[in-house]
Design a protein around this motif. Structure first.
Motif, mmCIF file in Angstrom:
data_model
loop_
_atom_site.group_PDB
_atom_site.id
_atom_site.type_symbol
_atom_site.label_atom_id
_atom_site.label_comp_id
_atom_site.label_asym_id
_atom_site.label_seq_id
_atom_site.Cartn_x
_atom_site.Cartn_y
_atom_site.Cartn_z
ATOM 1 N N SER A 1 -6.522 30.527 19.579
ATOM 2 C CA SER A 1 -7.414 30.978 20.647
ATOM 3 C C SER A 1 -7.185 30.181 21.925
ATOM 4 O O SER A 1 -7.226 30.734 23.031
ATOM 5 N N ILE A 2 -6.954 28.884 21.787
ATOM 6 C CA ILE A 2 -6.658 28.063 22.962
ATOM 7 C C ILE A 2 -5.366 28.535 23.619
ATOM 8 O O ILE A 2 -5.260 28.597 24.858
ATOM 9 N N PHE A 3 -4.386 28.895 22.808
ATOM 10 C CA PHE A 3 -3.122 29.405 23.354
ATOM 11 C C PHE A 3 -3.349 30.706 24.121
ATOM 12 O O PHE A 3 -2.787 30.904 25.211
ATOM 13 N N LEU B 1 -5.943 31.534 25.635
ATOM 14 C CA LEU B 1 -6.785 31.249 26.800
ATOM 15 C C LEU B 1 -5.953 30.834 28.017
ATOM 16 O O LEU B 1 -6.437 30.901 29.149
ATOM 17 N N LEU B 2 -4.711 30.439 27.808
ATOM 18 C CA LEU B 2 -3.871 29.929 28.902
ATOM 19 C C LEU B 2 -3.633 30.946 30.025
ATOM 20 O O LEU B 2 -3.550 30.550 31.195
ATOM 21 N N PRO B 3 -3.489 32.258 29.751
ATOM 22 C CA PRO B 3 -3.221 33.193 30.866
ATOM 23 C C PRO B 3 -4.395 33.427 31.808
ATOM 24 O O PRO B 3 -4.184 33.974 32.896
ATOM 25 N N PRO C 1 -6.230 31.485 33.895
ATOM 26 C CA PRO C 1 -6.037 30.997 35.278
ATOM 27 C C PRO C 1 -4.978 31.779 36.040
ATOM 28 O O PRO C 1 -5.094 31.957 37.262
ATOM 29 N N LEU C 2 -3.950 32.271 35.341
ATOM 30 C CA LEU C 2 -2.903 33.043 36.008
ATOM 31 C C LEU C 2 -3.445 34.363 36.524
ATOM 32 O O LEU C 2 -3.149 34.769 37.662
ATOM 33 N N TYR D 1 -8.585 41.663 29.857
ATOM 34 C CA TYR D 1 -8.471 40.349 29.229
ATOM 35 C C TYR D 1 -9.844 39.722 29.023
ATOM 36 O O TYR D 1 -10.128 39.162 27.959
#
Length: 296
Positions: free
Chosen positions: A180-182, A184-186, A188-189, A225
């Motif tokens: 889930s943390i992975f 979550l990375l997009p 901010p993009l 998203y």
């Protein structure tokens, strides 16, 4: 995913993933309420498959026709729809689970790989729209089919590597949290692309209809998203929420809606769609004003 869970009491790797209909130490399935939730989720999943599968095939064929007619095709959208097709096929295995548990687990891994691919190409679509506004000359001369194909291959490869790493080497106790943390990375993009595009709109020479289409796509990507993926991410990261059976099932149902939402993205990227929507809204407002205005 809700149709299998990680059994924290098992010491054998081959048996740490099992069907949720059989046993779960954290979720109670026996109540009538839970059975109703299960039935509703089953019906909704069947509807998603019945609607999403043929429409996705039609959309892929329509985009493929652009390639045959020597038009510039949205490569990233095609790959996004292919990932949706993979997810829909995995949903079929969920509503009609095979007798062999290993086959079911394989489909589960494929589904998660499809999710990673889907998010990856959503980032590619948002980046592409962002560059059209902020770097139009660079985008015009650097955008080639070869680069798009290379990026697409990298996204698919990254998805397979990520799934293999998380489901082979990451301990199952923290597997969903790390995954889930992975995902979550997009976030901010997506926010950066939308903010940068809105900021650069005034000085851009892109036609007005193209600007509206680009902004509409970026807003829709962020909404997809936020509403579908972020809900499940928060549910996995909040340990207390995973013990709430209704929220647990609902968050994964949002993930199942992802293929249908991506079809809406495909529609928004077609030329004239935004203008037709705006004209329809304007016509509705004019009709409403005509009705509300007093006759002389």
């Amino acid at each position: 995913m809700e149709d299998f869970y990680i059994n924290s009491t098992s010491q054998e790797e081959s048996s740490d993933i099992t069907f949720n209909h059989h046993n779960d130490s954290n979720i109670i399935f026996g109540s009538q309420y839970d059975k109703k939730v299960e039935f509703i989720m089953y019906v909704v999943t069947c509807i998603i498959i019945g609607v999403g599968l043929p429409l996705t095939l039609v959309a892929i064929y329509a985009l493929y026709s652009l390639v045959r007619n020597d038009h510039v095709a949205p490569i990233y959208v095609i790959n996004l729809l292919i990932s949706d097709l993979i997810q829909l096929c995995c949903l079929i295995a969920w509503v009609a689970p095979p007798d062999d548990r290993k086959i079911f687990v394989i489909f589960s891994y494929i589904f998660y790989a499809g999710l990673v691919v889907s998010v990856g190409f959503m980032v590619c679509v948002a980046l592409e729209r962002y560059l059209v506004i902020t770097r139009p000359l660079w985008y015009r001369f650097r955008r080639t089919i070869k680069i798009s194909v290379v990026v697409s291959v990298l996204v698919w490869t990254l998805a397979l590597v990520v799934v293999l790493i998380f489901y082979i080497w990451v301990p199952y106790q923290v597997r969903f949290i790390v995954f889930s943390i992975f995902l979550l990375l997009p976030l901010p993009l997506f926010i950066f692309f939308l903010h940068g595009t809105l900021k650069a709109l005034s000085g851009s020479r892109v036609p007005s209809d193209e600007k509206r289409r680009i902004v509409g796509v970026l807003v829709l990507v962020l909404l997809i998203y936020t509403l579908l993926f972020l809900t499940n991410i928060i549910s996995n990261l909040a340990d207390g929420e995973r013990h709430n059976y209704t929220l647990y099932k609902l968050s994964f149902m949002f993930l199942r809606l992802s293929p249908l939402a991506d079809l809406a993205l495909y529609v928004f990227m077609r030329k004239g769609t935004i203008d037709k929507l705006l004209s329809s809204v304007c016509c509705c407002r004019m009709d409403s004003n005509d009705i509300n205005s007093p006759s002389v």
